[in-house]
Design an enzyme around this catalytic site. Sequence first.
Site, PDB file in Angstrom:
ATOM      1  CG  ASP A  54      -2.204  -0.977   0.924  1.00 43.90           C
ATOM      2  OD1 ASP A  54      -2.221  -1.844   0.072  1.00 43.90           O
ATOM      3  OD2 ASP A  54      -2.563  -0.755   1.719  1.00 43.90           O
ATOM      4  CG  HIS A 198       2.154  -0.490   4.209  1.00 50.64           C
ATOM      5  ND1 HIS A 198       2.172  -1.092   5.105  1.00 50.64           N
ATOM      6  CD2 HIS A 198       1.874   0.129   3.900  1.00 50.64           C
ATOM      7  CE1 HIS A 198       1.120  -1.236   5.755  1.00 50.64           C
ATOM      8  NE2 HIS A 198       0.536  -0.202   5.098  1.00 50.64           N
TER       9      HIS A 198
HETATM   10 NI    NI Z   1      -2.710   3.384   2.548  1.00 50.03          NI
END
Ligand code: NI
Length: 248
Positions: A54, A198
């Site tokens: 993300d 991430h």
């Molecule tokens: Ni996010």
Amino acid sequence: MSRQLTSLLAIAAVCVALAPGQAQAATTPKKAATPKKAAAVDCSQVKCIALTFDDGPGKYAGTLLDTLKKYDAKATFFLEGQYAKSRPQFVKRMAAEGHELGNHSYTHPDFTKSEPAAIRSEIQKTQDAVKKAAGVEPKLLRPPYGLADLTVSDIAAEFKMPIILWTAGSEDWASKNVEAIKKKTLEVAKPNGIILMHDWVKQTVDAMPSIVKSLQGKGYHLVTVSDVVKGENLEAGDIFPVPAGWEN
Ligand code: NI
């Protein structure tokens, strides 16, 4: 799948099939070359997991893409439009190398606290930035923080996208520790899981060679979200996985 008004925060993981190298007998008459495409992985038949990244593309995305390429693994990137715009070369490469691109808003606001017009604008600007960079538009939405309500779901439906959350998180943003990220990811990995990670966390990118090797060693195919949710027959506006208390 029904939708109800609620806020949610969820967790997830995935799999992939590889096209076997094809040796052709020297004596076989040469036919017009048929492009050898990677066979679609059937996640109802083999063990799959989807790693999702993300908020990117982050500045370490190139290193991450190198790792994924080396191990023939696919991933899904829920991109933030502002970074798709500032780092278009990574977005282009993600698409070219067979990864899936998702929409994660333009500037990462909480959609459940945003006006509908602002939500639509955040989504549309990201669609446009990704299209400009890679020539394709995301078909999946992951709202910032995994937070959605009925309004967000209705707007996702307008954009013809299901909302994809996760079955489990690597907690990489919290630990920022290579060993902890690897341990957590392997701990929560499960067939057809969708794992939240991430690519702006350097330690995640550093841990990836080891994580990918370990998952493949356990028999997982690393595939895209669309591969793992294929059997779910998700419709636009649906939320997957369905958060606790959301089913009816
Ligand atoms: Ni996010």
